[in-house]
Design a protein around this motif. Structure first.
Motif, PDB file in Angstrom:
ATOM      1  N   ASP A 271      14.892 -19.224 119.206  1.00  0.00           N
ATOM      2  CA  ASP A 271      14.151 -18.821 118.024  1.00  0.00           C
ATOM      3  C   ASP A 271      14.631 -17.309 117.593  1.00  0.00           C
ATOM      4  N   MET A 272      15.222 -17.248 116.680  1.00  0.00           N
ATOM      5  CA  MET A 272      16.051 -16.046 116.231  1.00  0.00           C
ATOM      6  C   MET A 272      14.969 -15.191 115.814  1.00  0.00           C
ATOM      7  N   THR A 273      13.804 -15.479 115.144  1.00  0.00           N
ATOM      8  CA  THR A 273      13.153 -14.731 114.716  1.00  0.00           C
ATOM      9  C   THR A 273      12.351 -13.843 115.695  1.00  0.00           C
ATOM     10  N   LYS A 274      12.453 -14.055 116.905  1.00  0.00           N
ATOM     11  CA  LYS A 274      11.713 -13.435 118.061  1.00  0.00           C
ATOM     12  C   LYS A 274      12.711 -12.538 118.542  1.00  0.00           C
ATOM     13  N   ILE A 275      13.883 -12.555 118.371  1.00  0.00           N
ATOM     14  CA  ILE A 275      14.856 -11.481 118.903  1.00  0.00           C
ATOM     15  C   ILE A 275      14.857 -10.282 118.195  1.00  0.00           C
ATOM     16  N   PRO A 276      14.865  -9.109 118.599  1.00  0.00           N
ATOM     17  CA  PRO A 276      15.107  -8.006 117.849  1.00  0.00           C
ATOM     18  C   PRO A 276      16.324  -7.782 117.442  1.00  0.00           C
ATOM     19  N   GLY A 277      16.495  -7.370 116.305  1.00  0.00           N
ATOM     20  CA  GLY A 277      17.701  -6.951 115.539  1.00  0.00           C
ATOM     21  C   GLY A 277      17.530  -6.757 114.138  1.00  0.00           C
ATOM     22  N   ARG A 278      18.372  -5.888 113.744  1.00  0.00           N
ATOM     23  CA  ARG A 278      18.439  -5.525 112.167  1.00  0.00           C
ATOM     24  C   ARG A 278      18.650  -6.899 111.410  1.00  0.00           C
ATOM     25  N   ASN A 279      19.746  -7.390 111.676  1.00  0.00           N
ATOM     26  CA  ASN A 279      20.090  -8.564 110.717  1.00  0.00           C
ATOM     27  C   ASN A 279      20.733  -9.673 111.786  1.00  0.00           C
ATOM     28  N   PHE A 280      21.249 -10.743 111.478  1.00  0.00           N
ATOM     29  CA  PHE A 280      21.541 -11.830 112.190  1.00  0.00           C
ATOM     30  C   PHE A 280      22.724 -11.656 113.219  1.00  0.00           C
ATOM     31  N   VAL A 281      23.659 -10.675 112.415  1.00  0.00           N
ATOM     32  CA  VAL A 281      24.776 -10.339 113.132  1.00  0.00           C
ATOM     33  C   VAL A 281      24.580  -9.554 114.638  1.00  0.00           C
ATOM     34  N   HIS A 282      23.541  -8.650 114.257  1.00  0.00           N
ATOM     35  CA  HIS A 282      23.085  -7.658 115.026  1.00  0.00           C
ATOM     36  C   HIS A 282      22.221  -8.642 116.404  1.00  0.00           C
ATOM     37  N   LYS A 283      21.443  -9.347 115.871  1.00  0.00           N
ATOM     38  CA  LYS A 283      20.827 -10.149 116.822  1.00  0.00           C
ATOM     39  C   LYS A 283      21.794 -11.063 117.928  1.00  0.00           C
ATOM     40  N   MET A 284      22.839 -11.719 117.281  1.00  0.00           N
ATOM     41  CA  MET A 284      23.766 -12.237 117.838  1.00  0.00           C
ATOM     42  C   MET A 284      24.535 -11.372 118.893  1.00  0.00           C
ATOM     43  N   GLU A 285      24.663 -10.226 118.538  1.00  0.00           N
ATOM     44  CA  GLU A 285      25.340  -9.419 119.276  1.00  0.00           C
ATOM     45  C   GLU A 285      24.359  -9.149 120.681  1.00  0.00           C
ATOM     46  N   LEU A 286      22.971  -8.621 120.296  1.00  0.00           N
ATOM     47  CA  LEU A 286      22.210  -8.691 121.589  1.00  0.00           C
ATOM     48  C   LEU A 286      22.289  -9.657 122.485  1.00  0.00           C
ATOM     49  N   LEU A 287      22.254 -10.886 121.901  1.00  0.00           N
ATOM     50  CA  LEU A 287      22.092 -12.047 122.725  1.00  0.00           C
ATOM     51  C   LEU A 287      23.233 -12.228 123.429  1.00  0.00           C
ATOM     52  N   ILE A 288      24.358 -11.939 122.902  1.00  0.00           N
ATOM     53  CA  ILE A 288      25.756 -12.219 123.643  1.00  0.00           C
ATOM     54  C   ILE A 288      25.611 -11.326 124.885  1.00  0.00           C
ATOM     55  N   GLY A 289      25.199  -9.738 124.610  1.00  0.00           N
ATOM     56  CA  GLY A 289      25.265  -8.798 125.508  1.00  0.00           C
ATOM     57  C   GLY A 289      24.458  -9.366 126.877  1.00  0.00           C
ATOM     58  N   ASN A 290      23.278  -9.757 126.322  1.00  0.00           N
ATOM     59  CA  ASN A 290      22.333 -10.294 127.152  1.00  0.00           C
ATOM     60  C   ASN A 290      22.961 -11.292 128.210  1.00  0.00           C
ATOM     61  N   LEU A 291      23.289 -12.152 127.493  1.00  0.00           N
ATOM     62  CA  LEU A 291      23.834 -13.457 128.188  1.00  0.00           C
ATOM     63  C   LEU A 291      25.159 -12.987 129.153  1.00  0.00           C
ATOM     64  N   ALA A 292      25.817 -12.044 128.510  1.00  0.00           N
ATOM     65  CA  ALA A 292      27.131 -12.143 129.259  1.00  0.00           C
ATOM     66  C   ALA A 292      26.966 -10.991 130.400  1.00  0.00           C
ATOM     67  N   HIS A 293      26.014 -10.522 130.504  1.00  0.00           N
ATOM     68  CA  HIS A 293      25.528  -9.533 131.370  1.00  0.00           C
ATOM     69  C   HIS A 293      25.470 -10.382 132.913  1.00  0.00           C
ATOM     70  N   GLU A 294      25.983  -9.993 133.682  1.00  0.00           N
ATOM     71  CA  GLU A 294      25.703 -10.940 135.016  1.00  0.00           C
ATOM     72  C   GLU A 294      26.194  -9.794 136.252  1.00  0.00           C
TER      73      GLU A 294
END
Lengths: 606, 223, 199
Positions: free
Chosen positions: A583-606
């Protein structure tokens, strides 16, 4: 006896007698010597004896002629005929023996007399002027002013004198117009009553009156409107700026200018009306009274109206039509230019060479078409002409298209916040073409993922050229452009995420602009991208639909497999589970690309 | 610790462990700041640049404004002179001073009218070599499209190339890459398509030149 | 004026000329060509009185205001159509035979940038053959687009086709001129004249 007579005759010296007479009359003071010579001559002649009477005869004849001449002269001089038939007059011989005193007196008298006569003439004239000035002072001033004003008028307008009237020419004949209206105006002197009347009204008096033909009175202007249904999109007025009011009291210059303007508008309107009737269009043009209605685009009309206000009363101050926000200066200028071009072509054409050739092939290129072997298309290009109405129609169509494009772009730019739409209008614009560049990008991520396209707005349609080489033709409908922009926005999202993923060293598994799987999108095409984290454990898929928006799904790992001794490879320990939507609305971020970046960063963190 | 040290003198210390907690918090926060600073310096070295412009909180003086709009015509002329020297089959001629309009003639194949707005390409029109660029009254004709379908298509491709090679911070590079791309059209009619091997497809020669590899392709062979 | 190539299309036995022309035009339409009109190329030959010198005057409907004149020593002239009137006045020196008038008439098709013309050649009332003319308008350099034209002709007329570069063109550095098309027509017309048996 006869012998005696002969002797005596010899002795008679007629010449001497004659000479004596003559000397008495005419020859005074003839020297004595001559006489003596004459005597000796005649004595010789006398002694000749061949023709003894010859000399006598000649002398007598001479005397006769002289006497008869004298007689004639006196007769003619005495003839009392009316002049100019009086051939001769007897004049008194001036007396030479008058005294000098008398001369001066006579001269003085003469001079005095002549001076008196001259003085009398001058005095009568001065008396007349004195009398006239005392009673008609203004008339005299007016006389002087009239000529001054006439001089001013002649500097501005063409005048000619026909009989007792002075006529002027208002029309554009000398610059090539062939309008039926003669456009003559009459110049007269204002009479005294009119003078007094104008003084009463408080208007500065003018000694010159200009009578303008009745159908050119007042002011007129041509109004060009582009209407959509009832609302006005753009309008232009063809008139000059100083058209506030024209009344009978206005100065003659203003009135003449106004009349000329009326004539110009009439001619322009007549020309356009003629073309409107002759042109064949899919939806025919309607010419009604002083309006021409033609449809440019289904739903949008072009109305050309000739407004003539022929009232000349000074009380009616007709305000000039208000300047609308939609006023279109291009249309106005081109209307002026078009008619001027028409006039110019009527009058000035290049001289045909040789001079005796016909006027038809005026263009130099056309004359050389033979030797240059120009083909039919090129010859047609040389001779192609468009009429005024067609040009106006094309221009108005272009204006409508341009305004619509601007409106759509503004709307979309204001409504979509996530990728920003930036619009740059090109500086170079022409009457029939304009260029726009549209950039779609996410703020904060301009370095990559920018979709751009160029719109070329013509007068028929709009052509959109996309960055990857695709060309789309859009019609005049607003919806087309809107749809295109919506599709581009969705594509931009995916390409932005693609660039982002590449820069974050994700593994791109699938990237497609036209996805054939999934529910068919209502508009355009859906684009999709699937990428995985560098260690291959998690996958993210993004499917962007133009209407529905983006859908992000993540594939997580399941670690349910029990560890076994047989299969020891690490990769068998984690199994991917199904995709789950984020649910993209719940992810913090200025715009869609920012949200994706945060998401990717989160997932890639291992 | 300043004033906080006074709490340590509180005899009630054993019941309320405020002071050691405060101390720990302080140590933790300073360590966090040090770590963050170190991480920032490391990450900054490798961070992907996402946007133009520099967000630096400390520096107050402004950076020099972008200079892509202030190129003077001398620069542009110099650039095209050097270009012409390197590529002999290209002839570049300035037609109009402002805005900068150049006519690029590529061998005997085609001519391009380039309209530059201080080193940013504004418009491109591609026409045949033998078409005239002047109108009847001598003025420059920047608007009429070519008579031939091939060159109209190449004009569209050139427009997309212009959009593609648009680098905001390095306008010279964008013009250079565009000219390189354009140069590949020298043998428009003789180069066969890389994919299908033929010259004609759909009655057109290969009009597309790939942006990266500059290979000739038909438009339908592109994808 | 683009590069043009002109070839003769042999008529198959058993088919009339009109049928062959129809076959070719149908093929062109199948490829997507659009009929844009008709064309005529004709040639009058004027023989000088006494000597064997002749002047060939050709007209092409594509260039309606021009006349092309080529002598047998290959001197050529492009002029306005008034030149015909001048030659008429010189009837004493240059005479023409009505039987020597040869012309190619037919339909014209446009396919993207190609212009295809299929014409029946006739002398007087007898048809002699079929000439196919293909023009590629954007290019004026012969060397560049000869391969292109060959490919097109192969697609249009079949793979058997081999295009020969006319001998006048091999070392031509200038751009292609309409006069070159006329030269090609003249060569073809002369070949047709040499054919003794009318078909």
């Amino acid at each position: 006896m006869s012998e005696n007579l002969a002797k005596l005759a010899h002795k008679i010296d007629f010449s001497e007698e004659n000479e004596d007479k003559k000397t008495d009359d005419t020859r005074n003071g003839l020297p004595v010597k001559e006489r003596e010579e004459n005597d000796t001559k005649e004595a010789a002649a006398f002694q000749n004896q061949q023709k003894p009477w010859e000399s006598v005869k000649t002398k007598l004849r001479d005397a006769l002629t002289e006497v008869s001449v004298l007689y004639d002269v006196i007769n003619i001089a005495r003839m009392n005929r009316e002049p100019p038939y009086q051939y001769m007059m007897l004049e008194k011989v001036s007396g030479e023996t008058s005294s000098p005193n008398n001369e001066f007196a006579v001269k003085l008298l003469e001079k005095k007399k002549s001076l008196e006569v001259a003085a009398k003439i001058l005095q009568t004239g001065a008396n007349r002027m004195k009398h006239s000035s005392s009673s008609e002072k203004k008339a005299l001033v007016e006389q002087r002013n009239f000529h001054n004003e006439l001089l001013c008028l002649r500097q501005n307008w063409r005048l000619k004198r026909v009989g007792n009237n002075i006529l002027g020419d208002l029309s554009f004949r000398t610059s090539g117009s062939r309008f039926w209206h003669t456009g003559t105006f009459e110049v007269t002197k204002t009479s005294e009553e009119e003078f007094e009347e104008t003084e009463k009204r408080g208007v500065p008096p003018c000694s010159l009156k200009v009578t303008v033909p009745s159908d050119l009175e007042g002011t007129s202007f041509i109004r060009v409107l582009i209407q959509e249904g009832e609302t006005e999109i753009a309008s232009a007025y063809l008139m000059q700026s100083s058209r506030a009011q024209i009344s009978l009291d206005s100065h003659w210059q203003q009135r003449l200018e106004a009349a000329q303007n009326v004539l110009f508008c009439k001619e322009l309107f007549a020309q356009i009306a003629r073309e409107a009737v002759q042109l064949k269009a899919p939806i025919p043009h309607i010419v009604v009274g002083n309006q021409i209605i033609s449809s440019i685009i289904p739903g949008v009309q072009l109305v050309i109206r000739l407004c003539h206000d022929s009232s000349m009363s000074s009380s009616n101050v007709s305000a000039p039509p208000e300047k609308n926000a939609h006023q279109n200066i291009d249309l106005e200028q081109s209307l002026h230019q078009l008619l001027r071009e028409l006039h110019h072509s009527n009058l000035n054409g290049p001289t045909p060479r040789p001079v005796t050739a016909s006027f038809s092939f005026n263009n130099k290129k056309r004359r050389l078409a033979g030797p240059l072997a120009l083909d039919r298309r090129e010859i047609a290009e040389i001779q192609q002409t468009e009429c005024v109405l067609e040009k106006i129609l094309k221009q108005s169509r272009h204006i409508v298209l341009r305004d619509r494009t601007a409106k759509v772009l503004d709307d979309m730019a204001a409504s979509t916040q996530d990728p920003l739409i930036m619009v740059h209008w090109s500086v170079l614009q022409q009457q029939l073409q304009a260029t726009v560049r549209v950039f779609i990008s996410s703020p904060g991520y301009e370095h990559f993922a920018r979709t751009s396209m160029q719109l070329n707005i013509g007068y028929e349609d709009i052509k959109a050229i996309l960055k990857d080489g695709r060309t789309v033709h859009l019609s005049y409908q607003e919806k087309d452009l809107r749809n295109l922009l919506t599709c581009q926005i969705s594509e931009d999202r995916v390409s932005a995420v693609y660039d982002l993923a590449k820069s974050l060293r994700m593994q791109i598994i699938h990237y497609n602009f036209f996805v054939g799987v999934g529910p068919p999108p209502k508009l355009g095409n859906a684009s999709a991208i699937v990428f995985a984290t560098p260690n291959g454990r998690k996958m993210i898929s993004l499917r962007s639909d133009p209407v529905e928006g983006p859908r992000v799904m993540i594939q997580d790992e399941l670690n349910t497999r029990e560890k076994s001794d047989v299969v020891t490879d690490l990769k068998w320990e984690v199994f991917p589970s199904g995709f789950q939507e984020v649910d993209m609305t719940k992810i913090p971020g200025r715009n869609f690309v920012h949200k994706m970046e945060l998401l990717i960063g989160n997932l890639a963190h291992e | 610790m300043g004033n906080l040290g006074q709490i340590s003198l509180d005899p009630v210390l054993d019941k309320t462990p405020i002071y050691p907690q405060v101390l720990q918090t302080y140590k933790w926060s300073t360590k966090l700041r040090e770590h963050a600073q170190a991480a920032d310096s490391i990450l900054n070295r490798q961070a992907p640049k996402r946007t133009y412009g520099h967000i630096s909180v400390l520096s107050k003086k402004r950076k020099t404004p972008p200079s892509s709009h202030t190129y003077n015509p001398v620069h542009v002329d110099k650039f095209f002179d050097t270009w012409q020297k390197n590529y002999t089959s290209v002839e570049v001629k300035r037609v109009q001073q402002s805005p900068n309009v150049f006519q690029v003639t590529l061998g005997r194949t085609l001519q391009v009218v380039l309209v530059l707005q201080s080193f940013i390409i504004e418009r491109v029109i591609v026409r045949a070599h033998h078409e005239v660029i002047l109108q009847v009254d001598g003025t420059l004709d920047l608007w009429t499209q070519s008579k031939y379908a091939v060159f109209r298509k190449i004009t569209d491709h050139a427009t997309s190339a212009m959009l593609n090679f648009h680098f905001m911070t390095m306008p010279e590079l964008s013009v250079k890459s565009f000219m390189l791309w354009l140069n590949s059209y020298l043998r428009l009619f003789t180069m066969p398509c890389k994919k299908c091997g033929r010259i004609l497809k759909g009655n057109m020669p290969p009009t597309w030149r790939d942006f990266v590899t500059l290979s000739a392709l038909h438009e339908s062979c592109r994808q | 004026m683009g590069v043009t190539c002109l070839t003769q299309w042999p008529v198959a036995d058993g088919k009339s000329m009109q049928q062959t022309v129809d076959f070719l035009t149908k093929k062109a339409e199948f490829m997507g060509a659009v009929k844009t009109g008709t064309f005529t190329v004709d040639c009058d030959t004027f023989y000088a009185a006494g000597s064997q010198k002749c002047i060939n005057v050709l007209h092409n409907s594509e260039y309606p205001t021009s006349s092309f004149s080529i002598t047998d020593t290959n001197i050529s002239l492009v002029s306005d159509t008034g030149f015909d009137a001048i030659l008429q006045k010189l009837k004493g020196f240059y005479s023409t035979k009505m039987s020597s008038r040869i012309e190619s008439k037919g339909k014209k098709y446009q396919l993207a940038d190609f212009i295809v013309k299929v014409g029946i050649v006739s002398i007087g009332s007898s048809n002699r053959g079929i000439l196919v003319e293909v023009e590629y308008t954007p290019c004026v350099i012969i060397q560049d687009c000869w391969v292109l034209l060959t490919e097109f002709m192969q697609g249009f007329l079949g793979n058997v086709f081999v295009l020969k570069v006319p001998s006048t063109f091999t070392n031509k550095p200038d751009n292609y001129q309409p006069l070159d098309t006329i030269h090609q027509y003249l060569d073809q017309f002369n070949q047709f004249r040499k054919q003794v048996t009318p078909r």
